[in-house]
Design a protein around this motif. Structure first.
Motif, PDB file in Angstrom:
ATOM      1  N   VAL A  56     -58.745 -24.108  -0.865  1.00 22.89           N
ATOM      2  CA  VAL A  56     -58.194 -25.392  -0.293  1.00 22.89           C
ATOM      3  C   VAL A  56     -56.694 -25.513  -0.381  1.00 22.89           C
ATOM      4  CG1 VAL A  56     -58.132 -27.801  -0.109  1.00 22.89           C
ATOM      5  CG2 VAL A  56     -60.480 -26.612  -0.543  1.00 22.89           C
ATOM      6  N   VAL A  57     -55.813 -25.587   0.762  1.00 19.31           N
ATOM      7  CA  VAL A  57     -54.585 -25.692   0.517  1.00 19.31           C
ATOM      8  C   VAL A  57     -54.024 -26.993   1.207  1.00 19.31           C
ATOM      9  CG1 VAL A  57     -54.177 -23.493   0.374  1.00 19.31           C
ATOM     10  CG2 VAL A  57     -54.134 -24.301   2.690  1.00 19.31           C
ATOM     11  N   PRO A  58     -53.011 -27.789   0.994  1.00 16.43           N
ATOM     12  CA  PRO A  58     -52.465 -28.784   1.655  1.00 16.43           C
ATOM     13  C   PRO A  58     -52.417 -28.482   3.099  1.00 16.43           C
ATOM     14  CG  PRO A  58     -51.342 -28.589  -0.264  1.00 16.43           C
ATOM     15  CD  PRO A  58     -52.063 -27.480  -0.288  1.00 16.43           C
ATOM     16  N   GLU A  59     -52.555 -29.620   4.097  1.00 16.83           N
ATOM     17  CA  GLU A  59     -52.463 -29.290   5.484  1.00 16.83           C
ATOM     18  C   GLU A  59     -51.081 -29.075   5.812  1.00 16.83           C
ATOM     19  OE1 GLU A  59     -53.353 -31.842   9.602  1.00 16.83           O
ATOM     20  OE2 GLU A  59     -53.327 -32.791   7.515  1.00 16.83           O
ATOM     21  N   ARG A  60     -50.048 -29.263   5.206  1.00 11.92           N
ATOM     22  CA  ARG A  60     -48.599 -28.893   5.535  1.00 11.92           C
ATOM     23  C   ARG A  60     -48.347 -27.293   5.621  1.00 11.92           C
ATOM     24  NH1 ARG A  60     -47.717 -31.132   0.226  1.00 11.92           N
ATOM     25  NH2 ARG A  60     -46.896 -29.330  -1.027  1.00 11.92           N
ATOM     26  N   TYR A  61     -49.322 -26.695   4.819  1.00 10.03           N
ATOM     27  CA  TYR A  61     -49.225 -25.097   4.735  1.00 10.03           C
ATOM     28  C   TYR A  61     -49.813 -24.381   6.067  1.00 10.03           C
ATOM     29  CZ  TYR A  61     -47.076 -25.831   0.507  1.00 10.03           C
ATOM     30  OH  TYR A  61     -46.271 -26.318  -0.773  1.00 10.03           O
ATOM     31  N   GLY A  62     -50.974 -25.318   6.784  1.00  8.49           N
ATOM     32  CA  GLY A  62     -51.582 -24.778   7.869  1.00  8.49           C
ATOM     33  C   GLY A  62     -50.946 -23.923   9.014  1.00  8.49           C
ATOM     34  N   SER A  63     -49.564 -24.224   9.270  1.00  6.40           N
ATOM     35  CA  SER A  63     -49.206 -23.692  10.389  1.00  6.40           C
ATOM     36  C   SER A  63     -48.637 -22.186   9.672  1.00  6.40           C
ATOM     37  CB  SER A  63     -47.763 -24.341  10.870  1.00  6.40           C
ATOM     38  OG  SER A  63     -48.302 -25.511  11.731  1.00  6.40           O
ATOM     39  N   LEU A  64     -48.279 -22.311   8.457  1.00  8.41           N
ATOM     40  CA  LEU A  64     -47.461 -21.040   7.761  1.00  8.41           C
ATOM     41  C   LEU A  64     -48.645 -20.119   7.731  1.00  8.41           C
ATOM     42  CD1 LEU A  64     -45.366 -19.617   6.549  1.00  8.41           C
ATOM     43  CD2 LEU A  64     -45.869 -20.647   4.261  1.00  8.41           C
ATOM     44  N   ILE A  65     -49.803 -20.402   7.391  1.00  9.98           N
ATOM     45  CA  ILE A  65     -51.046 -19.777   7.226  1.00  9.98           C
ATOM     46  C   ILE A  65     -51.467 -19.138   8.678  1.00  9.98           C
ATOM     47  CG2 ILE A  65     -53.539 -19.543   6.577  1.00  9.98           C
ATOM     48  CD1 ILE A  65     -53.013 -21.613   4.414  1.00  9.98           C
ATOM     49  N   GLU A  66     -51.721 -20.045   9.560  1.00  7.45           N
ATOM     50  CA  GLU A  66     -51.892 -19.440  11.009  1.00  7.45           C
ATOM     51  C   GLU A  66     -50.675 -18.535  11.451  1.00  7.45           C
ATOM     52  OE1 GLU A  66     -52.865 -21.170  15.306  1.00  7.45           O
ATOM     53  OE2 GLU A  66     -51.925 -22.624  14.012  1.00  7.45           O
ATOM     54  N   LEU A  67     -49.502 -18.603  11.254  1.00  6.91           N
ATOM     55  CA  LEU A  67     -48.522 -17.797  11.545  1.00  6.91           C
ATOM     56  C   LEU A  67     -48.769 -16.265  10.815  1.00  6.91           C
ATOM     57  CD1 LEU A  67     -46.061 -17.120  12.984  1.00  6.91           C
ATOM     58  CD2 LEU A  67     -44.723 -17.930  11.077  1.00  6.91           C
ATOM     59  N   HIS A  68     -49.204 -16.469   9.638  1.00  8.32           N
ATOM     60  CA  HIS A  68     -49.419 -15.208   8.785  1.00  8.32           C
ATOM     61  C   HIS A  68     -50.460 -14.443   9.547  1.00  8.32           C
ATOM     62  CE1 HIS A  68     -49.933 -12.346   5.569  1.00  8.32           C
ATOM     63  NE2 HIS A  68     -51.137 -12.669   5.560  1.00  8.32           N
ATOM     64  N   LEU A  69     -51.832 -15.157   9.684  1.00  5.29           N
ATOM     65  CA  LEU A  69     -52.773 -14.596  10.248  1.00  5.29           C
ATOM     66  C   LEU A  69     -52.530 -13.994  11.677  1.00  5.29           C
ATOM     67  CD1 LEU A  69     -55.512 -17.413   9.469  1.00  5.29           C
ATOM     68  CD2 LEU A  69     -55.212 -15.154   8.465  1.00  5.29           C
ATOM     69  N   ILE A  70     -51.723 -14.454  12.813  1.00  5.03           N
ATOM     70  CA  ILE A  70     -51.285 -14.104  13.933  1.00  5.03           C
ATOM     71  C   ILE A  70     -50.453 -12.978  13.654  1.00  5.03           C
ATOM     72  CG2 ILE A  70     -49.776 -14.433  15.863  1.00  5.03           C
ATOM     73  CD1 ILE A  70     -50.864 -17.446  15.755  1.00  5.03           C
ATOM     74  N   GLU A  71     -49.768 -12.895  12.658  1.00  5.79           N
ATOM     75  CA  GLU A  71     -48.848 -11.497  12.479  1.00  5.79           C
ATOM     76  C   GLU A  71     -49.869 -10.350  11.946  1.00  5.79           C
ATOM     77  OE1 GLU A  71     -45.932 -13.124   9.798  1.00  5.79           O
ATOM     78  OE2 GLU A  71     -44.583 -13.799  11.418  1.00  5.79           O
ATOM     79  N   GLU A  72     -50.667 -10.741  11.117  1.00  7.46           N
ATOM     80  CA  GLU A  72     -51.608  -9.653  10.843  1.00  7.46           C
ATOM     81  C   GLU A  72     -52.318  -9.052  11.769  1.00  7.46           C
ATOM     82  OE1 GLU A  72     -54.381 -11.275   7.935  1.00  7.46           O
ATOM     83  OE2 GLU A  72     -53.138 -10.575   6.141  1.00  7.46           O
ATOM     84  N   HIS A  73     -52.788 -10.005  12.918  1.00  7.12           N
ATOM     85  CA  HIS A  73     -53.674  -9.722  14.146  1.00  7.12           C
ATOM     86  C   HIS A  73     -52.468  -8.678  14.812  1.00  7.12           C
ATOM     87  CE1 HIS A  73     -56.460  -9.604  17.185  1.00  7.12           C
ATOM     88  NE2 HIS A  73     -55.503 -10.022  18.135  1.00  7.12           N
ATOM     89  N   GLU A  74     -51.448  -9.052  15.097  1.00  5.34           N
ATOM     90  CA  GLU A  74     -50.397  -8.456  15.950  1.00  5.34           C
ATOM     91  C   GLU A  74     -50.292  -6.972  15.367  1.00  5.34           C
ATOM     92  OE1 GLU A  74     -47.240 -11.573  17.578  1.00  5.34           O
ATOM     93  OE2 GLU A  74     -47.052 -10.744  15.683  1.00  5.34           O
ATOM     94  N   ARG A  75     -50.140  -6.881  14.043  1.00  7.74           N
ATOM     95  CA  ARG A  75     -50.280  -5.523  13.518  1.00  7.74           C
ATOM     96  C   ARG A  75     -51.385  -4.579  13.695  1.00  7.74           C
ATOM     97  NH1 ARG A  75     -47.474  -8.580   9.582  1.00  7.74           N
ATOM     98  NH2 ARG A  75     -49.124  -9.012   8.093  1.00  7.74           N
ATOM     99  N   GLU A  76     -52.535  -5.421  13.358  1.00 13.04           N
ATOM    100  CA  GLU A  76     -53.758  -4.656  13.850  1.00 13.04           C
ATOM    101  C   GLU A  76     -53.603  -4.033  15.281  1.00 13.04           C
ATOM    102  OE1 GLU A  76     -57.300  -2.632  13.361  1.00 13.04           O
ATOM    103  OE2 GLU A  76     -55.956  -3.339  11.838  1.00 13.04           O
ATOM    104  N   VAL A  77     -53.407  -5.012  16.248  1.00 12.29           N
ATOM    105  CA  VAL A  77     -53.507  -4.544  17.579  1.00 12.29           C
ATOM    106  C   VAL A  77     -52.553  -3.402  17.874  1.00 12.29           C
ATOM    107  CG1 VAL A  77     -52.762  -5.339  19.768  1.00 12.29           C
ATOM    108  CG2 VAL A  77     -54.276  -6.852  18.583  1.00 12.29           C
ATOM    109  N   GLN A  78     -51.289  -3.574  17.022  1.00  8.11           N
ATOM    110  CA  GLN A  78     -50.374  -2.116  17.373  1.00  8.11           C
ATOM    111  C   GLN A  78     -50.825  -1.165  16.603  1.00  8.11           C
ATOM    112  OE1 GLN A  78     -47.598  -2.742  19.158  1.00  8.11           O
ATOM    113  NE2 GLN A  78     -46.982  -0.605  18.933  1.00  8.11           N
ATOM    114  N   ARG A  79     -52.032  -1.060  15.458  1.00 11.74           N
ATOM    115  CA  ARG A  79     -52.153   0.057  15.092  1.00 11.74           C
ATOM    116  C   ARG A  79     -53.028   0.809  16.050  1.00 11.74           C
ATOM    117  NH1 ARG A  79     -51.516  -2.881   9.852  1.00 11.74           N
ATOM    118  NH2 ARG A  79     -53.548  -3.654  10.389  1.00 11.74           N
ATOM    119  N   ARG A  80     -53.960  -0.222  16.576  1.00  9.69           N
ATOM    120  CA  ARG A  80     -55.070   0.220  17.490  1.00  9.69           C
ATOM    121  C   ARG A  80     -54.624   0.935  18.637  1.00  9.69           C
ATOM    122  NH1 ARG A  80     -59.063  -4.734  18.170  1.00  9.69           N
ATOM    123  NH2 ARG A  80     -59.893  -2.965  19.751  1.00  9.69           N
TER     124      ARG A  80
END
Length: 92
Positions: A56-80
Motif C-alpha cells: 500500500v502506498v499513498p495516493e500521491r504516488y499513484g501517477s508515478l507508479i502508473e508512469l513506471h508501469l507504462i514505461e515497462e510496457h513500452e520497453r516490452e512492446v519494443q523488445r517484441r
C-alpha cells in the motif's frame, strides 16, 4: 473507534482483538477500518495487502507508479517488435 462507528466499542473488546490467545475474537472489516482511522496507523493497511503479495502506498504516488508501469510496457512492446522484425528479416 466508537466515535468513528457511532456505537460503543469497549476496552475489553479492543484487548480481545489484540490478544493472540483469543482466536475466536475476530475484528470485522468495519471495525478494522475504524481502528485505522482512530489510530492513524496506515501501516495496518499493509497487513491486508501483504496476504496478496501487494503493498500500500499513498495516493500521491499513484501517477508515478502508473508512469513506471507504462514505461515497462513500452520497453516490452519494443523488445517484441525487434524480435518480430529480426524474425521477418531472417526469413526473407
Amino acid at each position: 473507534m466508537s466515535e468513528e462507528l457511532g456505537y460503543p466499542v469497549s476496552e475489553a473488546t479492543l484487548d480481545a482483538y489484540a490478544s493472540e490467545a483469543k482466536e475466536s475474537h475476530k475484528i470485522s472489516l468495519e471495525r478494522f477500518i475504524a481502528l485505522i482511522m482512530a489510530t492513524e496507523c496506515h501501516d495496518l493497511l499493509g497487513f491486508v495487502a501483504g496476504f496478496f503479495d501487494h503493498v500500500v502506498v499513498p495516493e500521491r504516488y499513484g501517477s508515478l507508479i502508473e508512469l513506471h508501469l507504462i514505461e515497462e510496457h513500452e520497453r516490452e512492446v519494443q523488445r517484441r517488435k525487434q524480435a518480430i522484425e529480426a524474425k521477418w528479416k531472417a526469413g526473407r
